[in-house]
Design a protein around this motif. Structure first.
Motif, short mmCIF file in Angstrom:
data_model
loop_
_atom_site.label_atom_id
_atom_site.label_comp_id
_atom_site.label_asym_id
_atom_site.label_seq_id
_atom_site.Cartn_x
_atom_site.Cartn_y
_atom_site.Cartn_z
N ALA A 26 5.10 2.78 9.04
CA ALA A 26 3.95 2.25 8.30
C ALA A 26 4.14 2.44 6.80
O ALA A 26 3.79 1.57 6.00
CB ALA A 26 2.67 2.95 8.78
N LYS A 27 4.72 3.57 6.43
CA LYS A 27 4.96 3.86 5.01
C LYS A 27 5.95 2.89 4.40
O LYS A 27 5.76 2.39 3.28
CB LYS A 27 5.46 5.30 4.87
CG LYS A 27 5.68 5.73 3.43
CD LYS A 27 6.18 7.17 3.39
CE LYS A 27 6.46 7.61 1.94
NZ LYS A 27 6.98 9.01 1.91
N ILE A 62 6.75 -0.17 5.54
CA ILE A 62 6.16 -1.52 5.51
C ILE A 62 5.19 -1.62 4.33
O ILE A 62 5.16 -2.63 3.61
CB ILE A 62 5.43 -1.83 6.83
CG1 ILE A 62 6.41 -1.84 8.01
CG2 ILE A 62 4.69 -3.16 6.74
CD1 ILE A 62 7.48 -2.89 7.92
N ARG A 63 4.40 -0.56 4.13
CA ARG A 63 3.46 -0.57 3.01
C ARG A 63 4.19 -0.68 1.68
O ARG A 63 3.71 -1.32 0.75
CB ARG A 63 2.62 0.72 3.04
CG ARG A 63 1.49 0.73 2.00
CD ARG A 63 0.75 2.05 2.05
NE ARG A 63 1.60 3.13 1.59
CZ ARG A 63 1.47 4.39 1.97
NH1 ARG A 63 0.53 4.73 2.84
NH2 ARG A 63 2.28 5.33 1.51
N LEU A 88 2.97 -3.52 14.24
CA LEU A 88 2.97 -2.57 13.13
C LEU A 88 2.86 -3.30 11.79
O LEU A 88 2.06 -2.93 10.92
CB LEU A 88 4.25 -1.72 13.16
CG LEU A 88 4.45 -0.75 11.98
CD1 LEU A 88 3.36 0.32 11.97
CD2 LEU A 88 5.83 -0.09 12.04
N ASP A 114 -0.62 -4.90 11.47
CA ASP A 114 -1.67 -3.90 11.26
C ASP A 114 -1.65 -3.39 9.82
O ASP A 114 -2.70 -3.25 9.18
CB ASP A 114 -1.46 -2.74 12.23
CG ASP A 114 -2.60 -1.73 12.18
OD1 ASP A 114 -3.77 -2.16 12.25
OD2 ASP A 114 -2.31 -0.52 12.06
N CYS A 115 -0.43 -3.12 9.30
CA CYS A 115 -0.30 -2.66 7.91
C CYS A 115 -0.78 -3.73 6.94
O CYS A 115 -1.46 -3.44 5.95
CB CYS A 115 1.14 -2.29 7.60
SG CYS A 115 1.72 -0.77 8.41
N LYS A 129 -4.62 -3.93 6.84
CA LYS A 129 -5.26 -2.85 6.10
C LYS A 129 -4.94 -2.91 4.61
O LYS A 129 -5.71 -2.44 3.78
CB LYS A 129 -4.79 -1.49 6.65
CG LYS A 129 -5.24 -1.19 8.05
CD LYS A 129 -4.68 0.16 8.50
CE LYS A 129 -5.09 0.50 9.92
NZ LYS A 129 -4.51 1.79 10.34
N HIS A 130 -3.78 -3.44 4.30
CA HIS A 130 -3.29 -3.41 2.93
C HIS A 130 -4.21 -4.20 2.00
O HIS A 130 -4.56 -5.34 2.26
CB HIS A 130 -1.87 -3.99 2.85
CG HIS A 130 -1.22 -3.77 1.51
ND1 HIS A 130 -1.20 -4.71 0.53
CD2 HIS A 130 -0.55 -2.69 1.01
CE1 HIS A 130 -0.55 -4.26 -0.52
NE2 HIS A 130 -0.15 -3.03 -0.25
N ARG A 149 -2.27 7.04 -1.22
CA ARG A 149 -1.18 6.66 -0.31
C ARG A 149 -0.68 7.88 0.45
O ARG A 149 -0.32 7.78 1.63
CB ARG A 149 -0.04 6.01 -1.10
CG ARG A 149 -0.37 4.58 -1.53
CD ARG A 149 0.62 4.04 -2.54
NE ARG A 149 0.26 2.69 -2.96
CZ ARG A 149 0.73 2.07 -4.03
NH1 ARG A 149 1.58 2.70 -4.82
NH2 ARG A 149 0.35 0.84 -4.32
N ASN A 199 -2.56 8.51 3.49
CA ASN A 199 -2.45 7.44 4.50
C ASN A 199 -3.52 6.36 4.38
O ASN A 199 -3.92 5.75 5.37
CB ASN A 199 -2.46 8.03 5.91
CG ASN A 199 -1.21 8.85 6.19
OD1 ASN A 199 -0.11 8.44 5.83
ND2 ASN A 199 -1.38 10.02 6.78
N PHE A 215 -4.38 2.63 2.27
CA PHE A 215 -3.53 1.50 1.89
C PHE A 215 -4.11 0.79 0.67
O PHE A 215 -4.50 -0.37 0.73
CB PHE A 215 -3.41 0.51 3.06
CG PHE A 215 -2.64 1.05 4.23
CD1 PHE A 215 -1.33 0.66 4.45
CD2 PHE A 215 -3.22 1.95 5.12
CE1 PHE A 215 -0.62 1.15 5.53
CE2 PHE A 215 -2.51 2.44 6.20
CZ PHE A 215 -1.21 2.04 6.42
#
Length: 721
Positions: free
Chosen positions: A476-477, A479-480, A511, A514-515, A518-519, A575, A578, A580
């Motif tokens: 997730a980190k 991808i963010r 994944l 979802d990221c 939220k982003h 960040r 956790n 976004f």
């Protein structure tokens, strides 16, 4: 000959002999000595002698130490007797360096050098004042023999608590003149007796040849295979590091260098050890592929883009050339890019190591044996920590492979020219344009990736493993991170589907989606910073989070928070918790577009980290110095009072006649303080009371005022006188 001084010895040496000494000891050239006497004084100064001793091998130091035990003048036969008959090459080297002077029948050592060697050379005591009867040693009591055994090899001096009533063994030795009293509590074994007890030799073991390097025999082709893999990895690491800092710059701390936090973050992203990452960063900085901007951020320079367009061999050479002459040391717990990394003798240790590797081809070097050899070759310059770090660096760079010197390293070190073809391009593995995505959130690149693909994949995935293939992991980190740099979820999926030869697993799609969903829900702006979100529960949760209290958070509405901290710090802390968030501009537009940042380089210190001058420049400087010294010797060999005193008119007439004859003359010339010095000149012309002439001392055309010339004589007349 027995009264010959060191300056006399230098005067009698050939130009080639002087040149050799000056090339070995370049400190003697700066500034240029006024004459041979000045050169002799400088060459026998403590500081210069220390540097000269650093040039000696273990064997040459032993020969020098043995010579210090003899009375002056000594001859080579006396020296051979107390050490070994194989000393001739060492004696020649010592004379060449100016550590011996005279000929082989009457040799001497400069006084300051004796002081540096010490008052007990080779562990032998002071000279005897009374001659002892050596035959009595056979009748010595047991206690005396034990004392002699200790003083012979361990230390020549011993302590006695009560000199008026010494122990039995000491008493017998004193009574028979086998010990000398130095003071009220100290005795010493005289030098002559120590040499006798050592069997007439100064040293227990003769070490006149360097130890061999041990190691398993290995084919050159196997060494080269390992080396080209190292070179490929090294160039890829350089690109990954520079591009990562283009997107997420490291920062220089107040005390200088890259901070621990940024360094660890970079290590985690690259999947490399801290010492390797530090080495890469500092070497890229020296090569000016990265630099520091006015805000203390470390960014790629414009040179980096030019470097990227070059072929692998040109890329590698640009960096390897800098490394070879760099005196910066990146050992343990040292900060890359800091100002305190310069180390004396580091380049000298590199050259020592390289010479030994060249002398031992096709060997998987055993480090312990290598260290012993290098310690013998340069005991005063050798540094075990330096050598072990240099060994790591040569392996990282691909100069060596599997512990042996590679063909690429041999060609590079032999030629040491940027234009030299060393074979990297032909052997370099071809880049690939695909990855293999696995079901466990990883992707495998079975070879070096094309630059554009590597740049993209490193933005959205972390490097987990290296080897013949590189393993990337999606989180997730990671991808963010891609989303923060302007990519959209759809863009990421499209890139992966296009690049992967395997299907994108459904969990990875979820994944990414979802990221992406939220982003950007949290929007941070200026208050110093503010945060707004339509979900009141999330806003309340953040406001009550104890871990962000230091940001000075305050809730001003159900959906808005403001902070006392700057926007960059708010984004970083959120960040870490956790969330976004994305940055929002003053007009409400999201600030997430990628910017490939480059530093415009100021070219004012491109050679800042070079330690040594080229050997060619040293040779040229030595030749010029010798010519100047010879000329100055000619001039200073004529005392001022030997020159005739002339009136201004007679001086003028004499000079005019010498101009017509094109002859060389010696003149006495007074400076503005009235001090008269001798000058050797070739007169050219006289105009308005000014003489124009070539000065032999400087080799330049100079002007001289006629009234200040105290005397003139043709140089041939001076020589005959």
């Amino acid at each position: 000959m027995g009264n010959q001084t060191f300056a006399d010895d230098l005067r009698e040496r050939s130009d080639q002999s002087l040149k050799s000494m000056l090339e070995f000891r370049p400190d003697l050239l700066t500034p240029l000595p006024a004459d041979i006497t000045s050169l002799a004084i400088r060459a026998t100064s403590t500081h210069s002698l220390i540097r000269a001793l650093d040039l000696l091998t273990n064997w040459e130091l032993d020969v020098l130490t043995a010579a210090a035990t003899l009375d002056e003048p000594f001859n080579i036969k006396e020296l051979e007797k107390i050490i070994d008959k194989s000393i001739s090459p060492a004696v020649k080297k010592l004379h060449e360096l100016g550590l011996f002077y005279g000929d082989n029948s009457q040799l001497k050592i400069p006084n300051n050098l004796r002081i540096l060697i010490g008052e007990d050379p080779a562990g032998l005591g002071p000279k005897a004042t009374i001659k002892a009867d050596l035959d009595l040693l056979a009748t010595a009591p047991k206690e005396a023999k034990l004392i002699l055994e200790h003083l012979t090899w361990e230390t020549p001096r011993g302590q006695v608590s009560n000199m008026k009533s010494p122990p039995t063994g000491v008493s017998w030795l004193l009574d028979n003149d086998f010990l000398t009293i130095l003071d009220s509590h100290t005795v010493a074994l005289p030098r002559e007796i120590g040499i006798y007890l050592r069997g007439g030799k100064i040293f227990r073991d003769i070490r006149n040849t360097p130890p061999e390097i041990a190691g398993n025999k290995i084919l050159q082709s196997n060494i080269d295979t390992g080396a080209i893999a190292n070179i490929s990895d090294f160039l890829r690491w350089c690109e990954e590091l520079a591009q990562y800092w283009a997107n997420d710059p490291a920062n220089i701390i107040k005390t200088g260098g890259i901070g621990v936090r940024d360094l660890k973050r970079t290590c985690e992203h690259l999947g490399l050890a801290e010492n390797l990452t530090s080495f890469l960063a500092d070497l890229l900085f020296q090569t000016e592929l990265i630099g520091i901007d006015g805000n203390g951020e470390v960014l790629p320079t414009q040179n980096y883009d030019l470097w990227l367009k070059q072929d692998p061999e040109a890329k590698w050479l640009a960096i390897a050339q800098i490394w070879l002459n760099s005196s910066r040391y990146l050992g343990e717990n040292l900060t890359p890019l800091s100002n305190d990394l310069e180390r004396a003798n580091l380049v000298a240790n590199k050259k020592l190591l390289i010479e030994s590797l060249i002398d031992s081809p096709e060997i998987e070097t055993e480090v312990e044996s290598l260290l012993k050899r290098l310690e013998w070759k340069a005991p005063r310059r050798f540094n075990s920590n330096y050598i072990q770090q240099i060994l790591r660096e040569t392996e990282w760079l691909g100069i060596t492979g599997r512990g042996g010197l590679s063909s690429y390293g041999i060609n590079f070190l032999d030629g040491n020219k940027a234009s030299l073809e060393i074979g990297i391009n032909k052997a370099f593995p071809k880049n690939i344009d695909y990855i293999l995505i696995q079901s466990d959130y990883t992707a495998i690149a079975p070879g070096p990736l094309e630059y554009e693909i590597a740049d993209q994949i490193e933005l959205i995935a972390d490097i987990e493993g290296r080897g013949s293939a590189t393993v990337f992991r999606f989180t997730a980190k990671s991808i963010r991170r891609g989303l923060d740099h302007g990519m959209h979820g759809a863009d990421i999926l499209e890139f992966l589907k296009k690049t992967s030869k395997t299907q994108v697993p459904q969990p990875l799609e979820y994944l990414i989606q979802d990221c992406a969903k939220k982003h950007g829900k949290l929007k941070v702006g200026h208050a110093c910073a503010f945060l707004r979100n339509d979900d009141e529960n999330i806003v309340t949760e953040i406001a009550n989070n104890k871990k962000i209290e230091d940001l000075g958070v305050r809730k001003i509405a159900d959906t808005v928070l403001i902070f006392e901290a700057e926007i960059e710090e708010v984004l970083e802390v959120l960040r870490q918790e956790n969330y976004f968030p994305v940055a929002e501009g003053k007009n409400g537009v999201l600030i997430s577009a990628p910017i490939s940042r480059r530093l415009k380089l100021k070219r004012n210190n491109s050679n800042k980290f070079r330690e040594n001058q080229s050997s060619n420049s040293q040779k040229d400087l030595a030749e010029v110095a010798i010519k100047a010294l010879r000329v100055r010797e000619k001039v200073t060999s004529v005392p001022t009072f030997d020159l005739p005193k002339n009136s201004a008119q007679s001086t003028l007439n004499l000079l005019q006649s010498h101009i017509e004859d094109n002859s060389t003359v010696a003149i006495g010339y007074a400076d503005s303080n009235g001090h008269v010095s001798n000058r050797l000149i070739d007169p050219i012309s006289i105009k308005q009371g000014i003489l124009t002439a070539k000065d032999h001392a400087t080799g330049k055309i100079e002007t001289f005022r006629i009234p200040r010339i105290t005397g003139v004589v043709q140089y041939d007349d001076v020589e005959s006188a």
